[in-house]
Each structure stands twice: as structure tokens, then as C-alpha cells.
Scaffold this active site. Structure first.
Site, PDB file in Angstrom:
ATOM      1  N   ASP A 125     -11.511   2.159   4.032  1.00  9.98           N
ATOM      2  CA  ASP A 125     -11.815   0.719   3.920  1.00  9.98           C
ATOM      3  C   ASP A 125     -13.329   0.504   3.812  1.00  9.98           C
ATOM      4  O   ASP A 125     -13.782  -0.580   3.480  1.00  9.98           O
ATOM      5  CB  ASP A 125     -11.299  -0.037   5.169  1.00  9.98           C
ATOM      6  CG  ASP A 125     -10.038  -0.842   4.885  1.00  9.98           C
ATOM      7  OD1 ASP A 125      -9.734  -1.070   3.695  1.00  9.98           O
ATOM      8  OD2 ASP A 125      -9.372  -1.251   5.860  1.00  9.98           O
TER       9      ASP A 125
ATOM     10  N   GLN B 110      -5.043  -1.869   9.814  1.00  7.52           N
ATOM     11  CA  GLN B 110      -4.851  -3.175   9.169  1.00  7.52           C
ATOM     12  C   GLN B 110      -5.387  -4.280  10.082  1.00  7.52           C
ATOM     13  O   GLN B 110      -5.014  -4.379  11.246  1.00  7.52           O
ATOM     14  CB  GLN B 110      -3.349  -3.390   8.882  1.00  7.52           C
ATOM     15  CG  GLN B 110      -3.021  -4.669   8.150  1.00  7.52           C
ATOM     16  CD  GLN B 110      -3.531  -4.675   6.710  1.00  7.52           C
ATOM     17  OE1 GLN B 110      -3.467  -3.682   6.001  1.00  7.52           O
ATOM     18  NE2 GLN B 110      -4.055  -5.811   6.277  1.00  7.52           N
TER      19      GLN B 110
ATOM     20  N   LYS C  81       0.845  -1.200   0.000  1.00  6.30           N
ATOM     21  CA  LYS C  81       0.000   0.000   0.000  1.00  6.30           C
ATOM     22  C   LYS C  81       0.881   1.251   0.000  1.00  6.30           C
ATOM     23  O   LYS C  81       0.630   2.199  -0.749  1.00  6.30           O
ATOM     24  CB  LYS C  81      -0.937   0.002   1.219  1.00  6.30           C
ATOM     25  CG  LYS C  81      -2.086  -0.991   1.069  1.00  6.30           C
ATOM     26  CD  LYS C  81      -2.810  -1.260   2.379  1.00  6.30           C
ATOM     27  CE  LYS C  81      -3.768  -2.421   2.211  1.00  6.30           C
ATOM     28  NZ  LYS C  81      -4.319  -2.928   3.464  1.00  6.30           N
TER      29      LYS C  81
END
Ligand SMILES: NC(=O)c1ccc[n+]([C@@H]2O[C@H](COP(=O)([O-])OP(=O)(O)OC[C@H]3O[C@@H](n4cnc5c(N)ncnc54)[C@H](OP(=O)(O)O)[C@@H]3O)[C@@H](O)[C@H]2O)c1
Length: 295
Positions: free
Chosen positions: A119, A96, A52
């Protein structure tokens, strides 16, 4: 001839569009910023987070990785979330997952400012997807929708069977495809581990989307002739002929299903590259919204 739908090709098209949007933001003095909070040292998470960061830099975005030790307390993590919520240089951030067991994932997700929740896991964003008025779309389902649209596969009136009902893939995928409008307008069935007569249901699919995490589970007899097959699964299986001793396979028995399908995504190289791409797209959208470039 079966068409192979490749995430590399579809994402390359989207990255080109993102570069132009990022240039436009920079011309107004705004550099889109994405932060990732990584708690602990899970090796798979380390790889995702590194990828990322690399992609942000390649696109000319600001990238911040916040590394926190495995014994981070809930309070320390919540403080970090609050800090990023209030940082104007960070337009989007993610925590994460999975988190170490002692941390409350739900409380952390609920604490993220929905405007920065790239997200799309916050309940308010999940609800907005369901009612068809989203700020962001969750990355993996959004990537799949883009693969269909950009491969010229019509979804209107088509029967889509989604196998798997996770909160990150199956449920939002179904919610997106049932909406009114381009790239959706589908008739949707969701199947899961309690579904009876699964092969009878999957054989009804014009477009079959599989996200269950079971290597090569979907076999040719479960697929209608000419169906479009999207394989989300990423399963590592032993393979002594492979230099690493193992390799990645999908949830679909690719070799057997490919001749029956009109189009199919391979694993690796199918859906995989789309997820990071759509996370980048959400981060650019967050920066555009925060700076008033779009509403
Ligand atoms: N390429 C990417 O970027 C990407 C992104 C996300 C996930 N993935 C991969 O996609 C797969 C699924 O992940 P996920 O997080 O969505 O799922 P998950 O949370 O692991 O849930 C699996 C789902 O599959 C269902 N299921 C399991 N066995 C089944 C069976 N025999 N028949 C029918 N349904 C069955 C489960 O049903 P129940 O609800 O009844 O238990 C559950 O809804 C994994 O391999 C994951 O690594 C890939």
C-alpha cells in the site's frame, strides 16, 4: 473533442504486462503472494477485499484473506502482521483501512515490513517516494500517473494543481509529480479546505487532480479551457431514477466540465479501476525484489 480517460482501458494494458511478469516469476518457481488483513465487517471494505482476491486469482497470484473479528485486540493484530512479515510465500500484504476505532492504525502500519508494504503507507516508503527513490508507489496516485503517461499527456513543465492533501492521495500525488523524470517534472500546487480563492488557483491548472470527497464540487468556472481533469472522488448520492436509489459521482461536475476539458476521467470508470491494478503491480514488484529478479 474531449478525450475520456478510462481506467478499464489503461488497467487492461498494465494487466497484460503483469501477466508476463508473473509468468516469468513462475518459471523461476515463485508465485507472487498478496495477503489482506480485514478486521471487522465494514461492508465497503468487504467489497474491496473480495475484488482484490478475485483479481489476484485472475492473474494467477496467491491470494490470502485474513479475516479477524471486530473485537480483535491490538496485540492479536500486531501478531498477525508479524506472522505475515515472516511468511516467505507472502510477498506483499495490506491491512484494510479503516480499522475499528479501538485499534491504533499508525502502530499497525509502522509494524509492516516496508519491503512487503504494497500500500506504500509505511513512513519509510512514504519518505522514499518523497526523495524520488521508491520501492513502491501508493496505488491511487500511481494509477493516475499511469493514466496520464499512457494517454500521451505530457507532464513536463505543466502546472498540476492537486486539490486535497490526504496521505493516501493528495500529498503523495504532489510528491510524485514534482520528481525529475518521465511522467513527472511538473510544477505542483497543493490546495485544501483552507486554501483561499480556490477557483483562481484551479483555473491555473494544466492538469487538475481533485481528491476531496465532495460531490460535483469542481464546476466549469473553476477549470481552464483545454485542461486535463482527473477526478478521484467517489461519492454516493441519492438518485430516485436509479434502480439502487443512489449512484456514484465524482468531485467534479462531469457534465458541465467535460466540454471545457481536453481530457477527463469519468466516475465511475475513471481512476477507480486503477487502484487495485497498481496494488497488483506493487505485489508483483515485491515478489520480483524478494526473489532477486529485480534489484
Ligand atoms: N478511486 C479511488 O480508488 C479512490 C482512492 C482514494 C480515495 N478516493 C476518493 O477520493 C476522495 C478523497 O479521498 P481522500 O482519502 O484523498 O481524502 P480525505 O482524507 O477525505 O481528505 C479530503 C481532502 O480534501 C480537502 N477538502 C475538503 N473539502 C475541501 C474544499 N471545499 N476545498 C478544498 N479542499 C477540500 C481536505 O482538506 P483539509 O486537509 O484542509 O481538511 C482534505 O485534504 C473521496 O471521495 C474518496 O472516496 C477514491
Amino acid at each position: 473533442m474531449t478525450k475520456l480517460i478510462l481506467g478499464k482501458d489503461v488497467s487492461a494494458e498494465i494487466y497484460e504486462e503483469l501477466r508476463a511478469r508473473i509468468e516469468n516469476l513462475k518459471s523461476k518457481g515463485v508465485t507472487p503472494g498478496l495477503a489482506v488483513i480485514l478486521v471487522g465487517d465494514d461492508p465497503a471494505s468487504q467489497v474491496y477485499v473480495r475484488k482484490k482476491g478475485e483479481m489476484c486469482e485472475e492473474l494467477g497470484m496467491k491470494s490470502v484473506t485474513v479475516r479477524m473479528p471486530a473485537d480483535t485486540t491490538q496485540e492479536q493484530l500486531m501478531d498477525k502482521v508479524e506472522e505475515l512479515n515472516n511468511d516467505p510465500a507472502i510477498h506483499g500484504f495490506i491491512v484494510q483501512l479503516p480499522l475499528p476505532k479501538h485499534l491504533d492504525e499508525e502502530a499497525v502500519i509502522n509494524a509492516i515490513d516496508p519491503k512487503k508494504d504494497v500500500d506504500c503507507f509505511h513512513p519509510s516508503n512514504v519518505g522514499r517516494v518523497l526523495i524520488g527513490n521508491p520501492d513502491f508507489l501508493p496505488a491511487t496516485p500511481a494509477g493516475i500517473q499511469q493514466m496520464l503517461v499512457r494517454s500521451g499527456i505530457s507532464t513536463a513543465g505543466k502546472h498540476i494543481v492537486v486539490v486535497g492533501r490526504s496521505n493516501i492521495v493528495g500529498k503523495p500525488m504532489a510528491a510524485m509529480m514534482v520528481q525529475k523524470g518521465a511522467g513527472a517534472d511538473s510544477t505542483v500546487t497543493i490546495a485544501h479546505s483552507r486554501t483561499q480563492n480556490l477557483p483562481e488557483i484551479t483555473r491555473l491548472a494544466d492538469i487538475l487532480i481533485v481528491a476531496i470527497g465532495k460531490p460535483r464540487f469542481v464546476t466549469a468556472d473553476m477549470v481552464k479551457e483545454g485542461a486535463v481533469v482527473i477526478d478521484v472522488g467517489t461519492n454516493r448520492v441519492e438518485d430516485p431514477t436509479h434502480p439502487k436509489g443512489s449512484r456514484l459521482v465524482g468531485d467534479v461536475d462531469f457534465e458541465n466540465v467535460k466540454d471545457k476539458a481536453s481530457a477527463i476521467t469519468p466516475v465511475p470508470g475513471g481512476v477507480g479501476p486503477m487502484t487495485i491494478c497498481m496494488l497488483m503491480a506493487n505485489s508483483v514488484t515485491a515478489a520480483e525484489k524478494a526473489s532477486g529478479v529485480i534489484q
